[in-house]
Design a protein around this motif. Structure first.
Motif, PDB file in Angstrom:
ATOM      1  N   ARG A  13      81.363  49.501  19.546  1.00  0.00           N
ATOM      2  CA  ARG A  13      82.602  49.158  18.842  1.00  0.00           C
ATOM      3  C   ARG A  13      82.353  48.984  17.346  1.00  0.00           C
ATOM      4  N   GLU A  14      83.298  48.366  16.687  1.00  0.00           N
ATOM      5  CA  GLU A  14      83.179  48.169  15.251  1.00  0.00           C
ATOM      6  C   GLU A  14      81.879  47.441  14.921  1.00  0.00           C
ATOM      7  N   GLU A  15      81.362  47.713  13.732  1.00  0.00           N
ATOM      8  CA  GLU A  15      80.078  47.140  13.335  1.00  0.00           C
ATOM      9  C   GLU A  15      80.063  45.617  13.430  1.00  0.00           C
ATOM     10  N   PHE A  16      81.170  44.959  13.040  1.00  0.00           N
ATOM     11  CA  PHE A  16      81.192  43.493  13.077  1.00  0.00           C
ATOM     12  C   PHE A  16      81.128  42.941  14.497  1.00  0.00           C
ATOM     13  N   ARG A  17      81.449  43.752  15.499  1.00  0.00           N
ATOM     14  CA  ARG A  17      81.385  43.308  16.903  1.00  0.00           C
ATOM     15  C   ARG A  17      80.018  43.557  17.533  1.00  0.00           C
ATOM     16  N   GLN A  18      79.133  44.221  16.846  1.00  0.00           N
ATOM     17  CA  GLN A  18      77.852  44.609  17.429  1.00  0.00           C
ATOM     18  C   GLN A  18      76.788  43.523  17.341  1.00  0.00           C
ATOM     19  N   LYS A  19      77.076  42.417  16.704  1.00  0.00           N
ATOM     20  CA  LYS A  19      76.137  41.301  16.566  1.00  0.00           C
ATOM     21  C   LYS A  19      76.646  40.124  17.387  1.00  0.00           C
ATOM     22  N   SER A  20      75.822  39.643  18.298  1.00  0.00           N
ATOM     23  CA  SER A  20      76.173  38.472  19.091  1.00  0.00           C
ATOM     24  C   SER A  20      75.341  37.281  18.635  1.00  0.00           C
ATOM     25  N   ILE A  21      76.008  36.324  18.037  1.00  0.00           N
ATOM     26  CA  ILE A  21      75.343  35.077  17.629  1.00  0.00           C
ATOM     27  C   ILE A  21      75.007  34.237  18.856  1.00  0.00           C
ATOM     28  N   THR A  22      75.891  34.264  19.846  1.00  0.00           N
ATOM     29  CA  THR A  22      75.724  33.422  21.030  1.00  0.00           C
ATOM     30  C   THR A  22      74.658  33.931  21.997  1.00  0.00           C
ATOM     31  N   ALA A  23      74.320  35.207  21.909  1.00  0.00           N
ATOM     32  CA  ALA A  23      73.338  35.785  22.840  1.00  0.00           C
ATOM     33  C   ALA A  23      71.980  35.100  22.761  1.00  0.00           C
ATOM     34  N   ALA A  24      71.636  34.592  21.600  1.00  0.00           N
ATOM     35  CA  ALA A  24      70.332  33.943  21.433  1.00  0.00           C
ATOM     36  C   ALA A  24      70.187  32.698  22.313  1.00  0.00           C
ATOM     37  N   SER A  25      71.310  32.118  22.728  1.00  0.00           N
ATOM     38  CA  SER A  25      71.270  30.942  23.594  1.00  0.00           C
ATOM     39  C   SER A  25      71.614  31.275  25.041  1.00  0.00           C
ATOM     40  N   SER A  26      71.673  32.548  25.350  1.00  0.00           N
ATOM     41  CA  SER A  26      71.988  32.992  26.706  1.00  0.00           C
ATOM     42  C   SER A  26      70.738  33.530  27.390  1.00  0.00           C
ATOM     43  N   THR A  27      70.707  33.407  28.696  1.00  0.00           N
ATOM     44  CA  THR A  27      69.599  33.952  29.468  1.00  0.00           C
ATOM     45  C   THR A  27      69.637  35.469  29.441  1.00  0.00           C
ATOM     46  N   GLY A  28      70.845  36.022  29.506  1.00  0.00           N
ATOM     47  CA  GLY A  28      71.025  37.468  29.481  1.00  0.00           C
ATOM     48  C   GLY A  28      72.440  37.816  29.084  1.00  0.00           C
ATOM     49  N   VAL A  29      72.651  39.089  28.769  1.00  0.00           N
ATOM     50  CA  VAL A  29      73.956  39.588  28.334  1.00  0.00           C
ATOM     51  C   VAL A  29      74.318  40.826  29.147  1.00  0.00           C
ATOM     52  N   ILE A  30      75.560  40.871  29.606  1.00  0.00           N
ATOM     53  CA  ILE A  30      76.091  42.029  30.317  1.00  0.00           C
ATOM     54  C   ILE A  30      77.294  42.518  29.523  1.00  0.00           C
ATOM     55  N   ALA A  31      77.263  43.770  29.117  1.00  0.00           N
ATOM     56  CA  ALA A  31      78.349  44.314  28.300  1.00  0.00           C
ATOM     57  C   ALA A  31      78.690  45.730  28.715  1.00  0.00           C
ATOM     58  N   GLY A  32      79.997  46.025  28.697  1.00  0.00           N
ATOM     59  CA  GLY A  32      80.445  47.390  28.855  1.00  0.00           C
ATOM     60  C   GLY A  32      80.768  47.845  30.257  1.00  0.00           C
ATOM     61  N   PHE A  33      80.742  46.957  31.233  1.00  0.00           N
ATOM     62  CA  PHE A  33      81.007  47.340  32.614  1.00  0.00           C
ATOM     63  C   PHE A  33      82.407  46.936  33.073  1.00  0.00           C
ATOM     64  N   GLY A  34      83.267  46.583  32.134  1.00  0.00           N
ATOM     65  CA  GLY A  34      84.610  46.154  32.492  1.00  0.00           C
ATOM     66  C   GLY A  34      84.570  44.852  33.267  1.00  0.00           C
ATOM     67  N   PRO A  35      85.601  44.574  34.040  1.00  0.00           N
ATOM     68  CA  PRO A  35      85.641  43.335  34.826  1.00  0.00           C
ATOM     69  C   PRO A  35      84.481  43.202  35.810  1.00  0.00           C
ATOM     70  N   PHE A  36      83.883  44.338  36.224  1.00  0.00           N
ATOM     71  CA  PHE A  36      82.742  44.287  37.136  1.00  0.00           C
ATOM     72  C   PHE A  36      81.570  43.516  36.518  1.00  0.00           C
ATOM     73  N   GLY A  37      81.540  43.425  35.202  1.00  0.00           N
ATOM     74  CA  GLY A  37      80.489  42.659  34.530  1.00  0.00           C
ATOM     75  C   GLY A  37      80.450  41.205  34.971  1.00  0.00           C
ATOM     76  N   TYR A  38      81.609  40.643  35.306  1.00  0.00           N
ATOM     77  CA  TYR A  38      81.641  39.258  35.786  1.00  0.00           C
ATOM     78  C   TYR A  38      80.970  39.145  37.151  1.00  0.00           C
ATOM     79  N   HIS A  39      81.178  40.141  37.995  1.00  0.00           N
ATOM     80  CA  HIS A  39      80.518  40.157  39.309  1.00  0.00           C
ATOM     81  C   HIS A  39      79.003  40.273  39.119  1.00  0.00           C
ATOM     82  N   MET A  40      78.595  41.149  38.210  1.00  0.00           N
ATOM     83  CA  MET A  40      77.169  41.305  37.917  1.00  0.00           C
ATOM     84  C   MET A  40      76.587  39.988  37.403  1.00  0.00           C
ATOM     85  N   ALA A  41      77.338  39.302  36.553  1.00  0.00           N
ATOM     86  CA  ALA A  41      76.882  38.019  36.008  1.00  0.00           C
ATOM     87  C   ALA A  41      76.730  36.984  37.110  1.00  0.00           C
TER      88      ALA A  41
END
Length: 157
Positions: free
Chosen positions: A106-134
């Motif tokens: 997506r847009e360049e400003f959306r490509q940086k996650s500040i919160t990811a550094a405090s997360s165990t892992g990140v799931i992106a781009g799988f639509g609502p199925f990402g919640y099931h994966m999480a």
């Protein structure tokens, strides 16, 4: 096992806003699917959504001692909120960050996650199925943590 599902700003508008990006499912439909999967595995879910950063920080802090893990979609706060990042770091709970869209396409400003550094892992781009994966990932992580803690207790005896 109890898991908090924390949803950030504008996610209450899913199914209405930018369907070409986020799809047609509503937040309620996503939560219903999660509940169904969680119930099959004996997991209790607690849902929370807010458009306000401070309320999200408060909810994260309330999770300490109440849940075993957090699934969070900080939405737009992903890219701006040091406060949410710090709250996640403070509670130090296993956390999976979810994004319905692939933020890296997506847009360049959306490509940086500040919160990811405090997360165990990140799931992106799988639509609502990402919640099931999480949910699957966080269940596994919490199960492993519990097994390690029990093994350490048994060794101490």
């Amino acid at each position: 096992m109890k898991i908090a599902v924390i949803q950030g700003p504008n996610l209450n508008m899913l199914g209405v806003r930018e369907k070409n990006v986020y799809g047609p499912m509503t937040l309620e439909q996503i939560h219903e699917q999660m509940k169904s999967s969680a119930a099959q595995n004996g997991i209790e879910l607690e849902f929370f959504q807010s458009n306000l950063e401070g309320e999200i920080v408060d909810k994260i802090q309330e999770c300490l001692g109440e849940v075993q893990g957090i699934i969070i979609n900080p939405a737009a706060y992903t890219h701006t909120s040091i406060a949410i990042r710090d709250a996640l770091a403070a509670v130090a709970l296993p956390t999976v960050e979810v994004h319905i869209s692939n933020i890296y396409k997506r847009e360049e400003f959306r490509q940086k996650s500040i919160t990811a550094a405090s997360s165990t892992g990140v799931i992106a781009g799988f639509g609502p199925f990402g919640y099931h994966m999480a949910l699957i990932a966080l269940t596994q992580i919490c199960t492993e943590i519990k097994a390690i803690e029990e093994a350490q207790k048994n060794q101490a005896k």
